[in-house]
Design a protein around this motif. Structure first.
Motif, mmCIF file in Angstrom:
data_model
loop_
_atom_site.group_PDB
_atom_site.id
_atom_site.type_symbol
_atom_site.label_atom_id
_atom_site.label_comp_id
_atom_site.label_asym_id
_atom_site.label_seq_id
_atom_site.Cartn_x
_atom_site.Cartn_y
_atom_site.Cartn_z
ATOM 1 N N GLN A 104 0.863 -1.237 0.040
ATOM 2 C CA GLN A 104 0.056 -0.045 -0.151
ATOM 3 C C GLN A 104 0.876 1.115 0.003
ATOM 4 O O GLN A 104 0.409 2.396 -0.317
ATOM 5 N N PHE A 105 2.179 1.085 0.602
ATOM 6 C CA PHE A 105 2.940 2.240 0.721
ATOM 7 C C PHE A 105 3.790 2.350 -0.641
ATOM 8 O O PHE A 105 4.593 1.523 -1.064
ATOM 9 N N LYS A 106 3.417 3.237 -1.545
ATOM 10 C CA LYS A 106 4.396 3.183 -2.794
ATOM 11 C C LYS A 106 5.590 4.049 -2.484
ATOM 12 O O LYS A 106 6.799 3.767 -3.518
ATOM 13 N N VAL A 107 5.810 4.834 -1.548
ATOM 14 C CA VAL A 107 7.186 5.527 -1.237
ATOM 15 C C VAL A 107 7.296 5.299 0.255
ATOM 16 O O VAL A 107 6.481 5.462 0.977
ATOM 17 N N PRO A 108 8.573 5.456 0.836
ATOM 18 C CA PRO A 108 8.992 5.424 2.075
ATOM 19 C C PRO A 108 8.393 6.521 2.928
ATOM 20 O O PRO A 108 8.396 6.350 4.074
ATOM 21 N N TYR A 109 8.654 7.776 2.456
ATOM 22 C CA TYR A 109 8.571 8.783 3.024
ATOM 23 C C TYR A 109 7.057 9.088 3.691
ATOM 24 O O TYR A 109 6.818 9.947 4.485
#
Length: 411
Positions: A104-109
């Motif tokens: 679900q999280f496409k980018v870590p930030y």
């Protein structure tokens, strides 16, 4: 060629630990020779634009906002993290921590805080104060009066201290920033700025270290970390007066009456959730519940909130007799992990108070109902999970459940 010379590294006396550092528990996250121990964010191997050059781990400068992130294989919770860094002219990069991986999280930030690294004098766009070097990105600003930043092409040394919620940023031997995570002030900043639409930002107490290639060459060396001990907490999750410390998701009803927390179906008759605004990973949780009407509910553990305000993770079932109260259901992918045998269904007391206990440590989950063990399993996917505790109202309408004495001890 100019960039290559600018970012070249001197290998002498770098990427090594002294004997005293080894005794004190420091470890190297980069060996100076290989990218062992690093991989793509949400990936199993390393394909992102990073390489080793002259004893440095170096971003090639071809990453973007949506790509170019590499993470450690290992997760860290409380630590001191020190590293040297050098940017190209106009460069932009960062060091992130407590990064969580899920599809679900496409980018870590959107999950992990960032110590920002940027060449402010030569950056091509106007920067807000919360985007500049040393900030806790989009949250807390450093004391610029004590900061000394060496220019692009020269080495700087930074440090992050994360000690059970106490956070410090250091730059070139000087502490430039300190704050406490998960306080009222922290949540006010999170919920009113850039992260207002990133419900899981900064909540994890443990996660991966992450380096960012944001479209500019950047070099790192002497990346070393010392873990700090976890402090156990006794937490009263429900204060008997209001739902402070919790957040509602969906349109179903959550309210306090006569000191009891009540969940009740609303007119939409959909799923509803009341989730802690903090993550709890390893814990021993006890709570009492009483089903006044159809009691189809549940207690989610290590769960996250999706963009559509649904909770995903693992649910310890609370349901009418004959429907597996105390069993464990995964809300995405596998469905039921453990259902309750028929002979244990009589342990549930209908229309009366029940005591539930949930203990989770690593990949092991045990549940009890009214003092009787219901489930004891080990599961690799649960072991990798992290997230909130959440109470649920099932869809369909006609549900009313009372809750009280919700408390836990972190392990």
């Amino acid at each position: 060629m100019a960039v290559s010379v600018l970012l070249s590294c001197n290998q002498v006396h770098h990427n090594i630990l002294t004997s005293q550092e080894e005794k004190d528990g420091w470890v190297l996250l980069f060996d100076g020779k290989t990218l062992d121990g690093w991989r793509d964010y949400n990936g199993a191997s390393l394909t992102e634009p990073w390489h080793v050059v002259d004893g440095c781990i170096q971003a090639k400068g071809t990453g973007s906002d949506g790509s170019g992130y590499i993470v450690t294989d290992k997760e860290y919770e409380n630590f001191e993290l020190v590293w040297d860094w050098k940017l190209s002219k106009g460069g932009n990069s960062g060091m992130l921590y407590h990064v969580v991986e899920r599809p679900q999280f496409k980018v870590p930030y959107v999950t992990g805080p960032e110590y920002q690294l940027i060449d402010e004098p030569n950056f091509s766009e106007k920067l807000e104060d919360w985007q500049k070097t040393g900030v806790d990105y989009a949250m807390y600003l450093p004391d610029t009066a004590v900061m000394k930043i060496n220019p692009a092409g020269e080495w700087n040394t930074s440090k992050i201290v994360f000690d059970n919620g106490h956070v410090e940023h250091w730059l070139n031997g000087v502490k430039i920033l300190a704050f406490e995570a998960w306080t009222d002030d922290w949540f006010a900043r999170k919920n009113s700025g850039k992260w207002s639409h990133a419900p899981e930002y900064g909540l994890s107490r443990k996660g991966l270290i992450c380096l960012q290639d944001h479209g500019y060459p950047a070099s790192f060396r002497n990346i070393k970390l010392k873990e700090l001990p976890r402090k156990s907490e006794d937490v009263l999750l429900y204060n008997g007066k209001d739902i402070e410390g919790w957040q509602t998701y969906g349109t179903e009803l959550w309210y306090v009456k006569d000191g009891l927390l009540v969940c009740e179906s609303g007119p939409d008759k959909k799923y509803g959730y009341l989730a802690t605004n903090k993550y709890y990973d390893d814990f021993d949780l006890t709570l009492e519940f009483k089903q006044e009407a159809n009691g189809n509910s549940g207690v989610f553990i290590r769960s996250i909130v999706d963009e559509d305000a649904t909770v995903e993770g693992w649910q310890v079932e609370v349901a009418p007799k004959g429907h597996d109260t105390g069993g464990i259901y995964e809300s995405y992918g596998r469905g039921w992990l453990v259902q309750i045998p028929d002979e244990k269904e009589s342990i549930l007391k209908e229309h009366d108070w029940n005591l539930m206990r949930i203990k989770i440590q690593g990949d092991n989950v045990t549940t009890w109902l009214n003092g009787e063990e219901m489930v004891n399993i080990k599961d690799e996917r649960i072991g990798k999970g992290k997230g909130r505790i959440a109470l649920q109202i099932h869809d369909g309408g006609g549900i009313k459940v009372l809750w009280r004495n919700i408390r836990l001890k972190t392990l």
